[in-house]
Motif scaffolding. Structure first.
Motif, PDB file in Angstrom:
ATOM      1  N   SER A   1      10.345   5.118  11.272  1.00 36.36           N
ATOM      2  CA  SER A   1      11.327   4.644  10.290  1.00 36.36           C
ATOM      3  C   SER A   1      10.685   4.044   9.049  1.00 36.36           C
ATOM      4  O   SER A   1      11.379   3.743   8.085  1.00 36.36           O
ATOM      5  CB  SER A   1      12.260   3.621  10.923  1.00 36.36           C
ATOM      6  OG  SER A   1      11.528   2.490  11.325  1.00 36.36           O
ATOM      7  N   GLY A   2       9.368   3.856   9.035  1.00 37.28           N
ATOM      8  CA  GLY A   2       8.721   3.321   7.849  1.00 37.28           C
ATOM      9  C   GLY A   2       7.310   2.838   8.114  1.00 37.28           C
ATOM     10  O   GLY A   2       6.758   3.050   9.195  1.00 37.28           O
TER      11      GLY A   2
ATOM     12  N   ILE B   1      11.960   9.153   1.188  1.00 37.47           N
ATOM     13  CA  ILE B   1      11.063   8.006   1.337  1.00 37.47           C
ATOM     14  C   ILE B   1      11.435   7.017   0.243  1.00 37.47           C
ATOM     15  O   ILE B   1      11.528   7.391  -0.927  1.00 37.47           O
ATOM     16  CB  ILE B   1       9.589   8.429   1.218  1.00 37.47           C
ATOM     17  CG1 ILE B   1       9.248   9.429   2.320  1.00 37.47           C
ATOM     18  CG2 ILE B   1       8.671   7.210   1.285  1.00 37.47           C
ATOM     19  CD1 ILE B   1       7.886  10.052   2.182  1.00 37.47           C
ATOM     20  N   SER B   2      11.669   5.754   0.622  1.00 33.31           N
ATOM     21  CA  SER B   2      12.096   4.761  -0.363  1.00 33.31           C
ATOM     22  C   SER B   2      11.349   3.446  -0.162  1.00 33.31           C
ATOM     23  O   SER B   2      10.773   3.196   0.895  1.00 33.31           O
ATOM     24  CB  SER B   2      13.609   4.535  -0.264  1.00 33.31           C
ATOM     25  OG  SER B   2      13.957   4.082   1.023  1.00 33.31           O
ATOM     26  N   LEU B   3      11.399   2.607  -1.180  1.00 37.28           N
ATOM     27  CA  LEU B   3      10.831   1.261  -1.086  1.00 37.28           C
ATOM     28  C   LEU B   3      11.845   0.339  -0.424  1.00 37.28           C
ATOM     29  O   LEU B   3      13.030   0.379  -0.751  1.00 37.28           O
ATOM     30  CB  LEU B   3      10.506   0.710  -2.480  1.00 37.28           C
ATOM     31  CG  LEU B   3       9.298   1.290  -3.196  1.00 37.28           C
ATOM     32  CD1 LEU B   3       9.201   0.702  -4.604  1.00 37.28           C
ATOM     33  CD2 LEU B   3       8.023   1.021  -2.434  1.00 37.28           C
ATOM     34  N   ARG B   4      11.380  -0.516   0.487  1.00 35.31           N
ATOM     35  CA  ARG B   4      12.258  -1.503   1.115  1.00 35.31           C
ATOM     36  C   ARG B   4      12.389  -2.756   0.253  1.00 35.31           C
ATOM     37  O   ARG B   4      13.338  -3.511   0.402  1.00 35.31           O
ATOM     38  CB  ARG B   4      11.693  -1.921   2.479  1.00 35.31           C
ATOM     39  CG  ARG B   4      11.751  -0.865   3.521  1.00 35.31           C
ATOM     40  CD  ARG B   4      11.364  -1.406   4.899  1.00 35.31           C
ATOM     41  NE  ARG B   4      10.247  -2.302   4.942  1.00 35.31           N
ATOM     42  CZ  ARG B   4       8.997  -1.987   5.260  1.00 35.31           C
ATOM     43  NH1 ARG B   4       8.701  -0.740   5.576  1.00 35.31           N
ATOM     44  NH2 ARG B   4       8.044  -2.894   5.285  1.00 35.31           N
TER      45      ARG B   4
ATOM     46  N   LYS C   1      11.282  -1.960  -9.123  1.00 38.56           N
ATOM     47  CA  LYS C   1      12.399  -2.587  -8.411  1.00 38.56           C
ATOM     48  C   LYS C   1      12.907  -1.714  -7.275  1.00 38.56           C
ATOM     49  O   LYS C   1      13.206  -2.199  -6.201  1.00 38.56           O
ATOM     50  CB  LYS C   1      13.525  -2.891  -9.390  1.00 38.56           C
ATOM     51  CG  LYS C   1      14.691  -3.602  -8.760  1.00 38.56           C
ATOM     52  CD  LYS C   1      15.442  -4.397  -9.765  1.00 38.56           C
ATOM     53  CE  LYS C   1      16.661  -5.024  -9.182  1.00 38.56           C
ATOM     54  NZ  LYS C   1      16.423  -6.241  -8.490  1.00 38.56           N
ATOM     55  N   SER C   2      12.989  -0.419  -7.513  1.00 42.96           N
ATOM     56  CA  SER C   2      13.420   0.509  -6.472  1.00 42.96           C
ATOM     57  C   SER C   2      12.841   1.884  -6.755  1.00 42.96           C
ATOM     58  O   SER C   2      12.570   2.227  -7.905  1.00 42.96           O
ATOM     59  CB  SER C   2      14.948   0.584  -6.404  1.00 42.96           C
ATOM     60  OG  SER C   2      15.454   1.106  -7.613  1.00 42.96           O
TER      61      SER C   2
ATOM     62  N   LEU D   1       3.026  -1.442  -0.538  1.00 41.95           N
ATOM     63  CA  LEU D   1       4.181  -0.567  -0.719  1.00 41.95           C
ATOM     64  C   LEU D   1       4.952  -0.541   0.600  1.00 41.95           C
ATOM     65  O   LEU D   1       4.557   0.142   1.541  1.00 41.95           O
ATOM     66  CB  LEU D   1       3.737   0.857  -1.080  1.00 41.95           C
ATOM     67  CG  LEU D   1       2.927   1.015  -2.358  1.00 41.95           C
ATOM     68  CD1 LEU D   1       2.447   2.446  -2.506  1.00 41.95           C
ATOM     69  CD2 LEU D   1       3.725   0.584  -3.561  1.00 41.95           C
ATOM     70  N   PRO D   2       6.042  -1.311   0.703  1.00 38.56           N
ATOM     71  CA  PRO D   2       6.841  -1.304   1.939  1.00 38.56           C
ATOM     72  C   PRO D   2       7.770  -0.089   1.934  1.00 38.56           C
ATOM     73  O   PRO D   2       8.734  -0.036   1.178  1.00 38.56           O
ATOM     74  CB  PRO D   2       7.619  -2.618   1.851  1.00 38.56           C
ATOM     75  CG  PRO D   2       7.719  -2.896   0.385  1.00 38.56           C
ATOM     76  CD  PRO D   2       6.512  -2.282  -0.267  1.00 38.56           C
TER      77      PRO D   2
END
Length: 171
Positions: free
Chosen positions: A45-46, A80-83, A64-65, A98-99
């Motif tokens: 999941s990440g 895939i995205s930043l948390r 920011k995102s 990079l979370p």
């Protein structure tokens, strides 16, 4: 399952290098990807990915995102995205966290995707991204669609060395 996670890590490294340089032309001249330093909390999941970035600019940048969509033969395979937001200090060569969060139909799909990339058969893989980034008070949206992954990796020969180094870290 751990093998599939390794494949996901390789894809993330390639996408991070691409998103830091894509459309943000003023950033490109002064912000450079150096290497992948470590990875932690790796799961389907990440993960937390630590990269070294060199910011020669007098500005502190914030992302920011960011979301990166991965398509195979025009079918969405994963996102895939930043948390959380990412801060890049000014005039420094820094290790940046990079979370990352992964969303896909299955972990096997991501493994198959990375196997294609490693075997140089990624011509049918495209990515699209959306990013909100800029300075502390002034941010703007960056967006690009249908970028060929083989073109991105072909322009950065040092990227493959970083991918191999990360692969050795998570073995």
């Amino acid at each position: 399952m751990r093998g599939a996670c390794r494949y996901v890590v390789l894809l993330v490294v390639a996408l991070v290098a691409m998103t830091s340089r894509a459309e943000a032309q003023p950033w490109v001249e002064k912000l450079h990807f150096v290497e992948v330093s470590k990875a932690s909390h790796l799961s389907t999941s990440g993960m937390n990915l630590w990269v070294v970035l060199d910011n020669e600019s007098a500005y502190r940048y914030e992302i920011k995102s960011c979301e990166v969509d991965i398509y195979v033969e025009d079918s969405l395979l994963a996102t895939i995205s930043l948390r959380d937001k990412v801060v890049i200090p000014r005039r420094a060569k820094s290790e940046i966290l990079l979370p990352l969060r992964f969303k896909s139909r299955s972990s096997f799909a991501l493994g198959r995707l990375l196997w294609r990339v490693m075997q140089d058969r990624g011509e049918d893989i495209t990515i699209s991204y959306r990013m909100r980034a800029g300075l502390r008070l002034f941010k703007r949206n960056f967006e690009e669609a249908n970028l060929s992954l083989s073109d991105i990796l072909g322009k950065k020969p040092s990227m493959m060395a970083s991918i191999e180094a990360l692969w050795n870290m998570v073995k």
